[in-house]
Motif scaffolding. Sequence first.
Motif, PDB file in Angstrom:
ATOM      1  N   ASN A 119       0.811  -1.223   0.000  1.00 50.81           N
ATOM      2  CA  ASN A 119       0.000   0.000   0.000  1.00 50.81           C
ATOM      3  C   ASN A 119       0.844   1.273   0.000  1.00 50.81           C
ATOM      4  O   ASN A 119       0.301   2.381   0.126  1.00 50.81           O
ATOM      5  CB  ASN A 119      -0.896   0.037   1.234  1.00 50.81           C
ATOM      6  N   MET A 120       2.153   1.163  -0.149  1.00 52.87           N
ATOM      7  CA  MET A 120       2.998   2.358  -0.047  1.00 52.87           C
ATOM      8  C   MET A 120       2.669   3.402  -1.113  1.00 52.87           C
ATOM      9  O   MET A 120       2.549   3.087  -2.294  1.00 52.87           O
ATOM     10  CB  MET A 120       4.484   1.984  -0.151  1.00 52.87           C
ATOM     11  N   ILE A 121       2.542   4.639  -0.680  1.00 52.29           N
ATOM     12  CA  ILE A 121       2.386   5.769  -1.590  1.00 52.29           C
ATOM     13  C   ILE A 121       3.668   5.860  -2.433  1.00 52.29           C
ATOM     14  O   ILE A 121       4.769   5.633  -1.906  1.00 52.29           O
ATOM     15  CB  ILE A 121       2.179   7.064  -0.787  1.00 52.29           C
ATOM     16  N   PRO A 122       3.585   6.177  -3.719  1.00 52.79           N
ATOM     17  CA  PRO A 122       4.792   6.198  -4.564  1.00 52.79           C
ATOM     18  C   PRO A 122       5.951   7.001  -3.980  1.00 52.79           C
ATOM     19  O   PRO A 122       7.099   6.535  -3.981  1.00 52.79           O
ATOM     20  CB  PRO A 122       4.289   6.798  -5.881  1.00 52.79           C
ATOM     21  N   GLU A 123       5.672   8.212  -3.485  1.00 48.00           N
ATOM     22  CA  GLU A 123       6.771   9.019  -2.966  1.00 48.00           C
ATOM     23  C   GLU A 123       7.354   8.452  -1.680  1.00 48.00           C
ATOM     24  O   GLU A 123       8.549   8.623  -1.392  1.00 48.00           O
ATOM     25  CB  GLU A 123       6.354  10.485  -2.768  1.00 48.00           C
ATOM     26  N   VAL A 124       6.541   7.751  -0.895  1.00 51.36           N
ATOM     27  CA  VAL A 124       7.062   7.082   0.298  1.00 51.36           C
ATOM     28  C   VAL A 124       7.947   5.907  -0.122  1.00 51.36           C
ATOM     29  O   VAL A 124       8.996   5.657   0.473  1.00 51.36           O
ATOM     30  CB  VAL A 124       5.915   6.609   1.218  1.00 51.36           C
ATOM     31  N   GLY A 125       7.539   5.206  -1.186  1.00 51.69           N
ATOM     32  CA  GLY A 125       8.366   4.139  -1.731  1.00 51.69           C
ATOM     33  C   GLY A 125       9.717   4.660  -2.192  1.00 51.69           C
ATOM     34  O   GLY A 125      10.763   4.039  -1.959  1.00 51.69           O
ATOM     35  N   TYR A 126       9.708   5.821  -2.835  1.00 55.85           N
ATOM     36  CA  TYR A 126      10.952   6.455  -3.291  1.00 55.85           C
ATOM     37  C   TYR A 126      11.860   6.761  -2.103  1.00 55.85           C
ATOM     38  O   TYR A 126      13.058   6.448  -2.110  1.00 55.85           O
ATOM     39  CB  TYR A 126      10.617   7.733  -4.069  1.00 55.85           C
ATOM     40  N   VAL A 127      11.290   7.378  -1.071  1.00 50.96           N
ATOM     41  CA  VAL A 127      12.086   7.751   0.105  1.00 50.96           C
ATOM     42  C   VAL A 127      12.594   6.507   0.827  1.00 50.96           C
ATOM     43  O   VAL A 127      13.766   6.435   1.220  1.00 50.96           O
ATOM     44  CB  VAL A 127      11.250   8.628   1.061  1.00 50.96           C
ATOM     45  N   LYS A 128      11.723   5.515   0.978  1.00 44.06           N
ATOM     46  CA  LYS A 128      12.135   4.316   1.710  1.00 44.06           C
ATOM     47  C   LYS A 128      13.261   3.584   0.985  1.00 44.06           C
ATOM     48  O   LYS A 128      14.234   3.145   1.615  1.00 44.06           O
ATOM     49  CB  LYS A 128      10.946   3.373   1.924  1.00 44.06           C
ATOM     50  N   LEU A 129      13.155   3.454  -0.333  1.00 46.28           N
ATOM     51  CA  LEU A 129      14.193   2.751  -1.081  1.00 46.28           C
ATOM     52  C   LEU A 129      15.525   3.482  -0.973  1.00 46.28           C
ATOM     53  O   LEU A 129      16.576   2.865  -0.803  1.00 46.28           O
ATOM     54  CB  LEU A 129      13.779   2.587  -2.545  1.00 46.28           C
ATOM     55  N   GLY A 130      15.482   4.821  -1.039  1.00 46.68           N
ATOM     56  CA  GLY A 130      16.712   5.600  -0.881  1.00 46.68           C
ATOM     57  C   GLY A 130      17.328   5.409   0.491  1.00 46.68           C
ATOM     58  O   GLY A 130      18.549   5.261   0.634  1.00 46.68           O
ATOM     59  N   TRP A 131      16.468   5.382   1.531  1.00 47.88           N
ATOM     60  CA  TRP A 131      16.978   5.204   2.895  1.00 47.88           C
ATOM     61  C   TRP A 131      17.528   3.793   3.079  1.00 47.88           C
ATOM     62  O   TRP A 131      18.611   3.605   3.647  1.00 47.88           O
ATOM     63  CB  TRP A 131      15.878   5.489   3.916  1.00 47.88           C
TER      64      TRP A 131
END
Length: 452
Positions: A395-407
């Motif tokens: 259910n991750m929001i796209p921008e949260v997915g972007y931030v999480k993958l970077g982290w």
Amino acid sequence: MAKKLEGYKGKAKNILDKQSFETWDILNIKTEKTEYQGILLPRNEYSRPEFIEIKLKNNYNIGIYVDDIMEITKIGTEKADYKIPEKKFPKTKGFPEVKLLGTGGTVASRLDYTTGAVIPAFTPGELFSAVPELAEICNLETEILFKILSENMKPEYWKKLAEKIAEEANNGKDGIIIAHGTDTMGYTSAALSFMLKDLSIPVVLVGSQRSSDRPSSDAPLNLINAATVATSNIAEVMVVMLGSTSHEYGLIHRGTLVRKMHTSYRNTFRTIDDIPMGMVKNRQIKMFKEDYNEKNKGKTKAMTNFEEKIALIYSYPGLTEDQINFYIKNGYKGIVFAGTGLGHVSTQVYSAIEKAIDENIIVLMTAEPLHGFTGMNVYSTGRELLDLGVIPGRNMIPEVGYVKLGWVLGQTTNLKDAKELLLTNLAGEFLPREKPIAFNYDIDSLLRNDKL
């Protein structure tokens, strides 16, 4: 000495120069269709040259196209002074100690019409003058970390914020408020949610859709609500913004589930796929959720390593392999797709995705519709993408997915460990299931019907 027509150029400057007008003159401007009266404002040097800008009596600014102007007459002069007066912020013994960190944005702000920028009112004295109710909630200190438009936010600033928050938390502050522009607030709230480990105090991001010199500004109430939550026992990263157009209450959103959903509505922020954590009304907090960490005496850690070579690609009809190949060629470490429907992209880009995965680039799939979960086992396209090695983002929001993958890739370069970490619920970004009442929720209706 100030320029007479600062920021004006081209046709607009020629018209104003011809009659020796200066900024801060009160002008009456007749056009083919109507008539305006207001103060001639300085303009930003990058403003379009064919417009004249005035401030109307109702405090709104308008730009008038010069080719529509039939006549301009001067009525008087009234140089505006937008400095917010300062009063000493009172310290009350026993009140919570809160630190307000500034990044930019329009919370408790004034407009600098010479530059066109919104300037934060940021000393405790300015804030006390603008929102005196803050002194009834906490003892406040302020610090400007940077002054940026939120579209200029970047991982470097997230790191500085996280490190500063950890420092303040470990030095005894009871809560943190972050004044932030609304456009990228959801990105920053997600970044801080992942970077701050064992968070011991409330961290509240707040902004406003309308600056403080606007009659309908949401800034004062948002600040009051943010201070109320910052002095609570909720040790989470949260966004606190207006929850109703009537300025009745604010909503408390988890930092990894929140998104700005309208360009200009004051109640633009919504929790996605869930209900908000709670609400703030008349300085009282009503929690809707129980799954949150409480304030504690532990040590807050800032884990700020972040891999910046992450791409976020929205799927669309006509998407080609060129985009994906660009990121492969330029050494990117991760790609997040916002896929159509349940998490799909065109079959025409399969070979590029396969190449990316073969070159150890992690590919994460999120859902473009925002609400709902990826369901990549339902249709053949999804199953084929899974076979290629694409990771479903639930259910991750796209921008949260972007931030999480970077982290995640900032913490480990081991692909197996990174994938495992990516699929672990680290900061409330994953939900166990869909909640029917969460889609397009109406808080007032849910409260009336005892659903919260």
